[in-house]
Design a protein around this motif. Structure first.
Motif, PDB file in Angstrom:
ATOM      1  N   LEU A 210       0.821  -1.194   0.000  1.00 35.01           N
ATOM      2  CA  LEU A 210       0.000   0.000   0.000  1.00 35.01           C
ATOM      3  C   LEU A 210       0.861   1.253   0.000  1.00 35.01           C
ATOM      4  N   VAL A 211       1.882   1.284   0.814  1.00 28.39           N
ATOM      5  CA  VAL A 211       2.787   2.420   0.859  1.00 28.39           C
ATOM      6  C   VAL A 211       3.512   2.570  -0.474  1.00 28.39           C
ATOM      7  N   ALA A 212       3.938   1.475  -1.077  1.00 27.87           N
ATOM      8  CA  ALA A 212       4.643   1.540  -2.351  1.00 27.87           C
ATOM      9  C   ALA A 212       3.745   2.084  -3.450  1.00 27.87           C
ATOM     10  N   CYS A 213       2.461   1.762  -3.419  1.00 30.28           N
ATOM     11  CA  CYS A 213       1.528   2.260  -4.435  1.00 30.28           C
ATOM     12  C   CYS A 213       1.316   3.754  -4.315  1.00 30.28           C
ATOM     13  N   ASN A 214       1.490   4.302  -3.121  1.00 32.60           N
ATOM     14  CA  ASN A 214       1.239   5.719  -2.891  1.00 32.60           C
ATOM     15  C   ASN A 214       2.460   6.583  -3.199  1.00 32.60           C
ATOM     16  N   THR A 215       3.560   5.974  -3.605  1.00 33.62           N
ATOM     17  CA  THR A 215       4.776   6.706  -3.913  1.00 33.62           C
ATOM     18  C   THR A 215       4.616   7.433  -5.239  1.00 33.62           C
ATOM     19  N   PRO A 216       4.825   8.755  -5.264  1.00 32.74           N
ATOM     20  CA  PRO A 216       4.670   9.483  -6.523  1.00 32.74           C
ATOM     21  C   PRO A 216       5.760   9.114  -7.533  1.00 32.74           C
ATOM     22  N   GLN A 217       5.421   9.247  -8.817  1.00 34.39           N
ATOM     23  CA  GLN A 217       6.370   8.971  -9.899  1.00 34.39           C
ATOM     24  C   GLN A 217       7.487  10.001  -9.865  1.00 34.39           C
ATOM     25  N   GLU A 218       8.715   9.552  -9.824  1.00 33.00           N
ATOM     26  CA  GLU A 218       9.867  10.442  -9.891  1.00 33.00           C
ATOM     27  C   GLU A 218      10.576  10.194 -11.213  1.00 33.00           C
ATOM     28  N   TYR A 219      10.744  11.242 -12.001  1.00 34.49           N
ATOM     29  CA  TYR A 219      11.396  11.133 -13.299  1.00 34.49           C
ATOM     30  C   TYR A 219      12.856  11.541 -13.195  1.00 34.49           C
ATOM     31  N   THR A 220      13.697  10.899 -14.004  1.00 31.85           N
ATOM     32  CA  THR A 220      15.089  11.328 -14.090  1.00 31.85           C
ATOM     33  C   THR A 220      15.132  12.641 -14.860  1.00 31.85           C
TER      34      THR A 220
ATOM     35  N   GLU B 248      16.618  13.300 -17.605  1.00 26.96           N
ATOM     36  CA  GLU B 248      16.418  13.020 -19.033  1.00 26.96           C
ATOM     37  C   GLU B 248      14.943  12.741 -19.333  1.00 26.96           C
ATOM     38  N   GLU B 249      14.296  11.931 -18.480  1.00 27.59           N
ATOM     39  CA  GLU B 249      12.874  11.629 -18.667  1.00 27.59           C
ATOM     40  C   GLU B 249      12.026  12.899 -18.545  1.00 27.59           C
ATOM     41  N   LEU B 250      12.370  13.751 -17.591  1.00 21.88           N
ATOM     42  CA  LEU B 250      11.635  14.990 -17.377  1.00 21.88           C
ATOM     43  C   LEU B 250      11.760  15.913 -18.595  1.00 21.88           C
ATOM     44  N   THR B 251      12.956  16.023 -19.138  1.00 23.03           N
ATOM     45  CA  THR B 251      13.176  16.841 -20.339  1.00 23.03           C
ATOM     46  C   THR B 251      12.356  16.305 -21.505  1.00 23.03           C
ATOM     47  N   GLU B 252      12.348  14.999 -21.672  1.00 27.68           N
ATOM     48  CA  GLU B 252      11.578  14.359 -22.759  1.00 27.68           C
ATOM     49  C   GLU B 252      10.072  14.576 -22.571  1.00 27.68           C
ATOM     50  N   LEU B 253       9.579  14.415 -21.350  1.00 28.79           N
ATOM     51  CA  LEU B 253       8.156  14.625 -21.071  1.00 28.79           C
ATOM     52  C   LEU B 253       7.741  16.077 -21.292  1.00 28.79           C
ATOM     53  N   LYS B 254       8.591  17.017 -20.910  1.00 26.15           N
ATOM     54  CA  LYS B 254       8.282  18.428 -21.122  1.00 26.15           C
ATOM     55  C   LYS B 254       8.167  18.730 -22.620  1.00 26.15           C
ATOM     56  N   GLU B 255       9.023  18.118 -23.409  1.00 23.09           N
ATOM     57  CA  GLU B 255       8.972  18.311 -24.868  1.00 23.09           C
ATOM     58  C   GLU B 255       7.704  17.679 -25.451  1.00 23.09           C
TER      59      GLU B 255
ATOM     60  N   ALA C  18       5.680  18.778 -13.982  1.00 23.68           N
ATOM     61  CA  ALA C  18       5.572  17.426 -13.424  1.00 23.68           C
ATOM     62  C   ALA C  18       5.271  17.533 -11.927  1.00 23.68           C
ATOM     63  N   PRO C  19       4.556  16.560 -11.376  1.00 19.95           N
ATOM     64  CA  PRO C  19       4.237  16.592  -9.945  1.00 19.95           C
ATOM     65  C   PRO C  19       5.460  16.721  -9.040  1.00 19.95           C
ATOM     66  N   GLN C  20       6.579  16.123  -9.427  1.00 24.25           N
ATOM     67  CA  GLN C  20       7.767  16.160  -8.567  1.00 24.25           C
ATOM     68  C   GLN C  20       8.378  17.553  -8.460  1.00 24.25           C
ATOM     69  N   GLU C  21       7.988  18.478  -9.334  1.00 21.33           N
ATOM     70  CA  GLU C  21       8.578  19.816  -9.303  1.00 21.33           C
ATOM     71  C   GLU C  21       8.046  20.683  -8.163  1.00 21.33           C
ATOM     72  N   LYS C  22       6.889  20.357  -7.607  1.00 18.14           N
ATOM     73  CA  LYS C  22       6.310  21.057  -6.458  1.00 18.14           C
ATOM     74  C   LYS C  22       6.363  22.587  -6.615  1.00 18.14           C
ATOM     75  N   PRO C  23       5.695  23.137  -7.624  1.00 22.19           N
ATOM     76  CA  PRO C  23       5.815  24.569  -7.902  1.00 22.19           C
ATOM     77  C   PRO C  23       5.152  25.480  -6.882  1.00 22.19           C
ATOM     78  N   PHE C  24       4.282  24.962  -6.023  1.00 21.98           N
ATOM     79  CA  PHE C  24       3.536  25.826  -5.119  1.00 21.98           C
ATOM     80  C   PHE C  24       4.207  25.976  -3.759  1.00 21.98           C
ATOM     81  N   ASN C  25       5.418  25.461  -3.622  1.00 23.71           N
ATOM     82  CA  ASN C  25       6.154  25.610  -2.365  1.00 23.71           C
ATOM     83  C   ASN C  25       6.594  27.040  -2.127  1.00 23.71           C
TER      84      ASN C  25
END
Length: 169
Positions: free
Chosen positions: A21-31, A33-40, A59-66
């Motif tokens: 259950l804890v493992a399923c709740n872990t957010p996706q973290e992109y490398t 390179e993956e983040l650059t590709e997804l942004k494109e 991406a969710p991992q960027e946490k822009p509202f901090n």
């Protein structure tokens, strides 16, 4: 002996379920390179070069509202799987750490969309359930974009599939 084995089996089962259950709740973290590709891949298809260069998929991992960056954000969201996608824009100009814990952005049927320092949250009146930081293409949030200039923000709309487009194109 049977009781001891039964208890051991129960503890193993509970431990395995909790770990899963804890493992399923872990957010996706992109490398990087993956983040650059997804942004494109998630760039808005528009003829306007200024918009293509300055409207970035987040991406969710960027946490822009901090932090308060005084930039415009666009959120594509819906309250329920049966609802159509909606787009809302808001300026990230309030420090949520000191003024309040969250800021209401939009309302749709029995759902409210809030932003907090931890991310975007959906609140549903009848169940009192809260969402968490968005996941790409999940039930509530499809995408988040940031306008990286301080000039006039672009006029964005969504099509029937929830894809972001520039109004008039």
């Amino acid at each position: 002996m049977k009781k001891i084995l039964s208890l051991l089996g129960i503890f193993t089962l509970i431990g395995t379920s909790t770990t899963s259950l804890v493992a399923c709740n872990t957010p996706q973290e992109y490398t990087k390179e993956e983040l650059t590709e997804l942004k494109e891949e998630n760039k808005i298809n528009t003829a306007n070069q200024e918009i293509r260069d300055n409207l970035g998929w987040i991406a969710p991992q960027e946490k822009p509202f901090n932090t308060v960056d005084k930039k415009w954000y666009y959120v594509v969201w819906r309250g329920d799987k049966k609802d159509k996608w909606k787009i809302i824009s808001f300026k990230n100009d309030i420090d949520l750490n000191f003024i309040s814990l969250k800021r209401k952005l939009d309302h749709w049927k029995q759902y409210d969309l809030f932003v907090s320092s931890k991310g975007l949250v959906i609140h549903r009146y009848d169940i009192n359930s809260n969402g968490n930081w968005w996941k790409i293409n999940n039930d509530y949030f499809k995408s988040v974009y940031r306008w990286n200039l301080t000039t006039q923000k672009p006029d964005l709309i969504i099509d029937n599939d929830g894809n972001v487009k520039v109004n008039g194109e």
